[in-house]
Design an enzyme around this catalytic site. Structure first.
Site, PDB file in Angstrom:
ATOM      1  N   HIS A   1     -34.450-103.330  56.724  1.00  0.00           N
ATOM      2  CA  HIS A   1     -35.316-102.942  57.836  1.00  0.00           C
ATOM      3  C   HIS A   1     -36.541-102.184  57.345  1.00  0.00           C
ATOM      4  CE1 HIS A   1     -35.645-102.853  62.148  1.00  0.00           C
ATOM      5  NE2 HIS A   1     -35.686-101.544  62.222  1.00  0.00           N
TER       6      HIS A   1
ATOM      7  N   ASP B   1     -32.378-107.527  56.515  1.00  0.00           N
ATOM      8  CA  ASP B   1     -32.346-106.723  57.736  1.00  0.00           C
ATOM      9  C   ASP B   1     -31.313-107.324  58.680  1.00  0.00           C
ATOM     10  OD1 ASP B   1     -32.726-105.199  59.953  1.00  0.00           O
ATOM     11  OD2 ASP B   1     -34.857-105.632  60.199  1.00  0.00           O
TER      12      ASP B   1
ATOM     13  N   SER C   1     -39.716-102.462  64.326  1.00  0.00           N
ATOM     14  CA  SER C   1     -38.454-102.309  65.047  1.00  0.00           C
ATOM     15  C   SER C   1     -38.738-102.355  66.553  1.00  0.00           C
ATOM     16  CB  SER C   1     -37.754-101.024  64.624  1.00  0.00           C
ATOM     17  OG  SER C   1     -36.409-101.037  64.989  1.00  0.00           O
TER      18      SER C   1
END
Length: 631
Positions: free
Chosen positions: A608, A576, A490
């Site tokens: 994710h 995601d 991320s």
């Protein structure tokens, strides 16, 4: 002779220790994962669930247990939900639940019923997809079932969600103490307004008049986690600023029409809270100094008594959930970097811990565990930064070890004593790597300013904090300076992409999972636009926005690809929608066309995160395979 015998014993003890098992990806995916349901109605037991992944079945299997609040033998039970108090039932025989209700036309067949085999989605606004699902026209609605067994949709025909998607549950709605009203959390916005806002409110539905009232209309940020005090006062968690998902989270109480913010003067942010049984105190969890701990704050009502926040626990562990109370004890879950969650009790008077469950204790007892050290490092702007350094089991300071810089996501996610089943420091260290995990700028637990300093400065001080951490630890003689890597997901994946362009050959390899690579296309495809508006500064096309233009021009990893020269492993989830697939594709394609040794691992059915057991094993194996090849 005695000296010789003692020497033999010491040598054998050393051999026995080094022969111990260490944590592996396969063993990690055999651990039980505990989820407390609550305290039994009679107050004598804790009811909890243990989910154990099955790699063969590619799913998790769950068993429910009851265990005395003082500890002891756990008993398997079948009727778990019947044993704990059901907050969704009221004394008048009404129950609360929620279900998905079709509200909007989305599919081709919704508009043209005769074309039922068409595969078409038609959208007129944003929020057409969220987290890992496409909007299919259904919304979560709260259902009130009265004592005549009639179901009443208290949000009939409203194109809104309660519980909130994607992570909300039955904690998003509660009964008033007298059972005449329902309090629920909802963001009553649609389209672009929904995508750019964090303005959830608390709504009150009167079951007699069938009318709804907004209780938090004046506040423009998040209002969530409603609960009533034992004295009947509504309380909740509140963030002030709209669009800022990582704003300071405070405990607010509506007392006789006056809003009292119990934590406004405290320099921290609240994760969750629970009232004491007498209604005089509120206990809460919050990040602090690289951990998560238990706090209390007194409730003064309208008196002139000063509000005081007090930290109750301290140690190298995380307190993750407050289950409830038993006498002088508060029952919680607790973890650290070497141990997954277990249930503990903490005696508030004696200040002593007691471990209640032992789901994975036998497994850990067989392992040689890593050592977790707390280190303070000076940053480039003269601040003291906490850095966790995780050393391999049976660590030998006379040897040199390959070392990984771990870059945390969020970007405002706490880097505490968590136990992840993917970014697991125990597994990394047990494969022979030192892990350096800095509490860089942007993380909660070090004051509100430290937490906020990363917004609109993604490639600034936070990146320098990473380099300060790895440079400081790399001075140690046991760190192999020729074998440094950087890994993260991320914002941590963004950090890896950014470091690849500025690291001046510090690192020998990189791994980025679902990382942000191109800030412009990120702005154009991520589903929660409030996040990019706040953290990046706004849209890339606003040439008069100084903060945004600095972000897109100076802090955009895609602008630094010409300087890439290091092997990089890019991992991406197909579902995601927070950091969409194009981010990973663009990064991998750039590396390939530049002739850089690179690899792309794609999980079509993951978001994710990586949640399925077999996918998780592949992730771990490929992670270490790459490190073995390149580091």
């Amino acid at each position: 002779m005695k000296k010789q015998f003692l020497s033999i014993i010491l040598i054998m003890a050393g051999l026995s220790l080094s022969a111990q098992e260490v944590m592996t990806p396969e063993l990690l995916w055999k651990l039980g994962r505990i989820s407390p349901l609550g305290i039994s109605k009679d107050g004598k037991s804790i009811i909890y669930k243990v989910s154990t992944p099955s790699v063969e079945e590619n799913k998790s299997n769950s068993v429910f247990y009851s265990i005395p609040v003082t500890g002891g033998k756990a008993t398997v039970i079948e009727n778990a939900s019947d044993l704990v108090n059901d907050k969704n039932n009221n004394e008048k025989g009404g129950t609360l639940s929620h279900k998905e209700v079709k509200i909007d036309n989305v599919y081709g067949k919704d508009f043209y019923p005769e074309l039922e085999k068409s595969e078409v989605h038609i959208y007129n606004g944003l929020d057409y997809r969220h987290w890992d699902t496409w909007n299919d026209g259904t919304h979560n609605h709260i259902i009130f079932t009265n004592n005549q067994k009639e179901e009443i949709d208290i949000m009939a025909n409203e194109p809104f969600d309660s519980p909130q998607k994607p992570f909300g549950g039955d904690e998003d709605y509660i009964w008033s103490p007298d059972g005449s009203k329902i309090i629920y959390v909802c963001k009553k916005k649609t389209g672009a307004a929904y995508a750019i806002s964090t303005n959830t409110d608390l709504y009150e539905y009167d079951i007699n008049t069938k009318t709804t009232k907004n209780l938090t209309k004046e506040n423009k940020g998040y209002d969530v986690a409603p609960q009533f005090s034992p004295n009947g006062d509504l309380s909740w968690l509140q963030m002030k600023r709209e669009g800022y998902e990582a704003d300071k989270n405070d405990i607010v109480v509506n007392y006789k029409g006056f809003l009292i913010n119990l934590t406004s003067a405290w320099d921290g942010t609240v994760d969750s809270f629970i009232w004491s049984e007498d209604g005089k105190k509120v206990y809460f969890l919050a990040p602090v100094d690289g951990t998560k701990q238990l706090f209390e704050v007194n409730f003064p009502g309208l008196s002139k008594i000063m509000v005081r926040v007090k930290q109750l626990t301290e140690g190298q562990f995380d307190v993750n959930q407050i289950i409830g109370f038993s006498g002088n004890n508060v029952l919680v879950t607790r973890s650290d970097m070497n141990h997954a969650n277990e249930i503990f009790s903490y005696d508030l008077k004696k200040k002593k811990w007691n471990q209640i469950t032992n789901v994975n204790t036998k497994t850990y007892a067989k392992l040689a565990l890593p050592t977790v050290e707390k280190r303070m490092v000076k940053t480039t702007d003269g601040k003291d930064m906490l850095v966790w350094v995780i050393l391999p089991p049976n660590f030998d300071k006379t040897k040199k070890y390959p070392t990984l810089l771990y870059c945390q996501g969020g970007p405002q996610g706490a880097l505490s004593q968590f136990y992840s089943f993917r970014w697991n420091f125990q597994v990394m260290a047990s494969q022979g790597y030192i892990v350096v995990a800095p509490n860089r700028r942007g993380m909660p637990g070090h004051g509100v300013k430290w937490n906020e300093d990363i917004s609109k400065d993604w490639g600034g001080q936070a990146i320098q904090d990473y380099l300060s951490a790895i440079d400081d630890v790399a001075k140690e003689p046991y760190v192999d300076n020729k074998r440094l890597g950087a890994v993260g997901a991320s914002y941590g994946g963004y950090s890896v992409f950014y470091l690849a362009g500025i690291h001046n050959n510090r690192f020998k390899t990189f791994i980025s999972h679902c990382g942000v690579f191109n800030l412009e296309s990120m702005y154009g495809t991520t589903e929660e636009v409030f996040f990019t508006n706040w953290d990046l500064g706004g849209p890339y096309w606003d040439k008069n926005n100084v903060a945004a233009q600095k972000t897109y021009q100076q802090f955009n990893p895609i602008k630094l690809v010409d300087k890439w020269n290091t092997p990089i492993f890019v991992i991406q989830g197909g579902k995601d929608f927070r950091v969409p697939i194009g981010q990973g594709q663009e990064a991998f394609q750039a590396a390939q066309l530049k002739g850089i040794h690179s690899r792309f691992m794609f999980f079509p059915d993951e978001n994710h995160w990586v949640l399925k057991p077999q996918n998780g094993i592949v992730w771990q194996r490929e992670f270490f395979k790459w490190l073995k090849e390149t580091l």
